[in-house]
Scaffold this motif. Sequence first.
Motif, PDB file in Angstrom:
ATOM      1  N   GLU A  73      -7.740 -12.727  12.134  1.00 53.81           N
ATOM      2  CA  GLU A  73      -8.629 -11.600  11.837  1.00 53.81           C
ATOM      3  C   GLU A  73      -8.137 -10.736  10.695  1.00 53.81           C
ATOM      4  O   GLU A  73      -8.917 -10.047  10.052  1.00 53.81           O
ATOM      5  CB  GLU A  73      -8.773 -10.727  13.093  1.00 53.81           C
ATOM      6  N   LYS A  74      -6.852 -10.775  10.443  1.00 48.07           N
ATOM      7  CA  LYS A  74      -6.316  -9.852   9.436  1.00 48.07           C
ATOM      8  C   LYS A  74      -6.510 -10.409   8.030  1.00 48.07           C
ATOM      9  O   LYS A  74      -6.505 -11.617   7.826  1.00 48.07           O
ATOM     10  CB  LYS A  74      -4.851  -9.562   9.736  1.00 48.07           C
ATOM     11  N   THR A  75      -6.665  -9.489   7.078  1.00 44.58           N
ATOM     12  CA  THR A  75      -6.952  -9.874   5.697  1.00 44.58           C
ATOM     13  C   THR A  75      -5.655 -10.047   4.903  1.00 44.58           C
ATOM     14  O   THR A  75      -4.565  -9.641   5.344  1.00 44.58           O
ATOM     15  CB  THR A  75      -7.778  -8.782   5.005  1.00 44.58           C
ATOM     16  N   LEU A  76      -5.806 -10.601   3.710  1.00 51.16           N
ATOM     17  CA  LEU A  76      -4.657 -10.727   2.822  1.00 51.16           C
ATOM     18  C   LEU A  76      -4.091  -9.333   2.494  1.00 51.16           C
ATOM     19  O   LEU A  76      -2.870  -9.158   2.432  1.00 51.16           O
ATOM     20  CB  LEU A  76      -5.091 -11.456   1.541  1.00 51.16           C
ATOM     21  N   ASP A  77      -4.981  -8.352   2.321  1.00 49.01           N
ATOM     22  CA  ASP A  77      -4.509  -6.984   2.062  1.00 49.01           C
ATOM     23  C   ASP A  77      -3.665  -6.466   3.234  1.00 49.01           C
ATOM     24  O   ASP A  77      -2.641  -5.806   3.027  1.00 49.01           O
ATOM     25  CB  ASP A  77      -5.693  -6.034   1.821  1.00 49.01           C
ATOM     26  N   ASP A  78      -4.087  -6.775   4.465  1.00 49.11           N
ATOM     27  CA  ASP A  78      -3.275  -6.375   5.637  1.00 49.11           C
ATOM     28  C   ASP A  78      -1.893  -7.007   5.555  1.00 49.11           C
ATOM     29  O   ASP A  78      -0.872  -6.378   5.865  1.00 49.11           O
ATOM     30  CB  ASP A  78      -3.909  -6.852   6.957  1.00 49.11           C
ATOM     31  N   MET A  79      -1.865  -8.286   5.168  1.00 46.87           N
ATOM     32  CA  MET A  79      -0.576  -9.002   5.105  1.00 46.87           C
ATOM     33  C   MET A  79       0.359  -8.313   4.106  1.00 46.87           C
ATOM     34  O   MET A  79       1.549  -8.140   4.350  1.00 46.87           O
ATOM     35  CB  MET A  79      -0.785 -10.470   4.716  1.00 46.87           C
ATOM     36  N   MET A  80      -0.222  -7.916   2.965  1.00 42.27           N
ATOM     37  CA  MET A  80       0.586  -7.279   1.916  1.00 42.27           C
ATOM     38  C   MET A  80       1.036  -5.876   2.352  1.00 42.27           C
ATOM     39  O   MET A  80       2.203  -5.508   2.216  1.00 42.27           O
ATOM     40  CB  MET A  80      -0.231  -7.175   0.620  1.00 42.27           C
ATOM     41  N   THR A  81       0.090  -5.098   2.872  1.00 39.73           N
ATOM     42  CA  THR A  81       0.407  -3.722   3.312  1.00 39.73           C
ATOM     43  C   THR A  81       1.507  -3.745   4.361  1.00 39.73           C
ATOM     44  O   THR A  81       2.466  -2.966   4.307  1.00 39.73           O
ATOM     45  CB  THR A  81      -0.853  -3.073   3.945  1.00 39.73           C
ATOM     46  N   ASP A  82       1.371  -4.645   5.340  1.00 41.65           N
ATOM     47  CA  ASP A  82       2.324  -4.652   6.460  1.00 41.65           C
ATOM     48  C   ASP A  82       3.686  -5.204   6.037  1.00 41.65           C
ATOM     49  O   ASP A  82       4.727  -4.729   6.506  1.00 41.65           O
ATOM     50  CB  ASP A  82       1.742  -5.449   7.640  1.00 41.65           C
ATOM     51  N   THR A  83       3.677  -6.181   5.131  1.00 43.26           N
ATOM     52  CA  THR A  83       4.953  -6.670   4.599  1.00 43.26           C
ATOM     53  C   THR A  83       5.697  -5.522   3.916  1.00 43.26           C
ATOM     54  O   THR A  83       6.898  -5.327   4.109  1.00 43.26           O
ATOM     55  CB  THR A  83       4.727  -7.794   3.555  1.00 43.26           C
ATOM     56  N   TRP A  84       4.947  -4.769   3.124  1.00 44.84           N
ATOM     57  CA  TRP A  84       5.593  -3.708   2.338  1.00 44.84           C
ATOM     58  C   TRP A  84       6.045  -2.543   3.230  1.00 44.84           C
ATOM     59  O   TRP A  84       7.109  -1.956   3.012  1.00 44.84           O
ATOM     60  CB  TRP A  84       4.655  -3.231   1.220  1.00 44.84           C
ATOM     61  N   ARG A  85       5.266  -2.223   4.268  1.00 37.79           N
ATOM     62  CA  ARG A  85       5.687  -1.159   5.186  1.00 37.79           C
ATOM     63  C   ARG A  85       7.026  -1.537   5.833  1.00 37.79           C
ATOM     64  O   ARG A  85       7.950  -0.736   5.927  1.00 37.79           O
ATOM     65  CB  ARG A  85       4.620  -0.916   6.260  1.00 37.79           C
ATOM     66  N   TRP A  86       7.127  -2.800   6.263  1.00 41.09           N
ATOM     67  CA  TRP A  86       8.370  -3.279   6.876  1.00 41.09           C
ATOM     68  C   TRP A  86       9.519  -3.276   5.866  1.00 41.09           C
ATOM     69  O   TRP A  86      10.590  -2.733   6.103  1.00 41.09           O
ATOM     70  CB  TRP A  86       8.151  -4.682   7.450  1.00 41.09           C
ATOM     71  N   GLN A  87       9.282  -3.882   4.683  1.00 40.09           N
ATOM     72  CA  GLN A  87      10.374  -4.054   3.721  1.00 40.09           C
ATOM     73  C   GLN A  87      10.827  -2.721   3.126  1.00 40.09           C
ATOM     74  O   GLN A  87      12.030  -2.492   2.964  1.00 40.09           O
ATOM     75  CB  GLN A  87       9.939  -5.005   2.591  1.00 40.09           C
ATOM     76  N   SER A  88       9.880  -1.834   2.819  1.00 34.06           N
ATOM     77  CA  SER A  88      10.278  -0.553   2.217  1.00 34.06           C
ATOM     78  C   SER A  88      10.951   0.351   3.249  1.00 34.06           C
ATOM     79  O   SER A  88      11.848   1.118   2.908  1.00 34.06           O
ATOM     80  CB  SER A  88       9.076   0.147   1.574  1.00 34.06           C
ATOM     81  N   GLY A  89      10.560   0.224   4.513  1.00 38.94           N
ATOM     82  CA  GLY A  89      11.188   1.027   5.571  1.00 38.94           C
ATOM     83  C   GLY A  89      12.518   0.461   6.033  1.00 38.94           C
ATOM     84  O   GLY A  89      13.327   1.153   6.653  1.00 38.94           O
ATOM     85  N   ASN A  90      12.735  -0.822   5.753  1.00 34.76           N
ATOM     86  CA  ASN A  90      13.968  -1.515   6.180  1.00 34.76           C
ATOM     87  C   ASN A  90      14.457  -2.384   5.023  1.00 34.76           C
ATOM     88  O   ASN A  90      14.401  -3.618   5.089  1.00 34.76           O
ATOM     89  CB  ASN A  90      13.682  -2.430   7.399  1.00 34.76           C
TER      90      ASN A  90
END
Length: 336
Positions: free
Chosen positions: A314-331
């Motif tokens: 159900e999730k979009t490519l934009d979701d994949m990018m946003t969530d990757t970056w939230r994880w990587q920038s926070g950690n």
Amino acid sequence: MRVLVTGGAGYIGSHTAVELLEAGHDVVVVDNLCNGSEVALQRIEEITGKGVDFARADIRDREAMDAVFAKHDIDAVIHFAGLKAVGESVGKPLAYYENNVNGTLVLCQAMEAAGVRRIVFSSSATVYGSEAPVPYVETTPRGTTSNPYGTSKAMVEKLLEDLVVADERWSVTLLRYFNPIGAHPSGKIGEDPRGIPNNLMPFIAQVAVGRRDELTIFGNDYETADGTCERDYLHVVDLAVGHLKALEVAGDPGISVYNLGTGQGISVLEMVNSFTRVTDVPVPYRFGARRAGDLPAFWADASKARKELGWVAEKTLDDMMTDTWRWQSGNPEGYR
Ligand code: NAD
Ligand code: UFG
């Protein structure tokens, strides 16, 4: 259900543990932490507010596995534990067969002894081999695998098929993943490769966060729309939900096989461009030589999972990018 998650301190296992707990199941994790982190287990508890029973153990250790089954009344096993670096497997075939094939063998022996005969296995699109027509469909037989990692997945699929033939009480679900990426939307858990990332998405994320200078795109002379390889990237939370569906819907005795993907191919260049468009963070890259063994393009026919499991990504490519970056920038350094 009380579910034993092998490899639950790793990338896909930790996301699946969250979905299981949120759906009301109990989770027991066995992991030897060779590529996982205990911090991931703490984060699972933070996200869900629920506890995870953890045994630091190796699935090849029969005594330790017997002890886990004796301690917990397990209903089903989701089996993620294994080694997964394609390139490394070429140089270390024995380690890959030992861990992935023998590990599964010992796990199944311990399950059999405990009377637990329900297993969901992490397989891979790589078992279709290089000759299969695209999109890959489950009715296409396994093909010729091109590295020990892929061969170990094909061998485990065969081992589990034989088990079902020998004893019809076993219930086996083979899930063939395409390219899981992204992270939990909380930003608390995500992919944390050790050393130089082998895979595209964590490499992009590490360039973006400043841990690496630039991305090398392996080949831009493929016969694809923009010359770079195309893959079927799916959000790891969608993949985790796929395990939940497999557990809850496909529990009958016998064997079932499902592709888990979006059904859409995305090129390497499109991946880089969407990451920058969504996050506003530049990712310097250059074109390099093709990587040995890469196929130009493949994606899933995911219609069987939709029809039988009621599962769609159900999730979009934009979701994949946003969530990757939230994880990587926070950690920025992962769990370390
Ligand atoms: P991962 O390395 O993050 O997780 C695997 C976990 O298993 C790690 O925490 C590791 O410490 C543990 N482990 C390894 N060997 C073990 C052993 N002998 N005993 C106990 N624990 C052990 O990998 P992941 O990306 O979460 O992948 C999970 C599974 O999915 C693997 O089997 C992998 O082959 C399969 N898979 C992954 C992908 C992908 O792109 N990530 C694609 C297809 C299939
Ligand atoms: N790529 C780059 N630069 C990099 C890393 C990757 O250009 O630094 C390219 C690759 O050449 C490929 C694409 O990005 O074209 C995706 O590569 P990944 O390594 O992320 O993924 P693969 O499709 O090669 O491999 C994945 C899993 C394997 C699995 C395989 C088939 O990592 O476990 O899919 O399902 F076997």
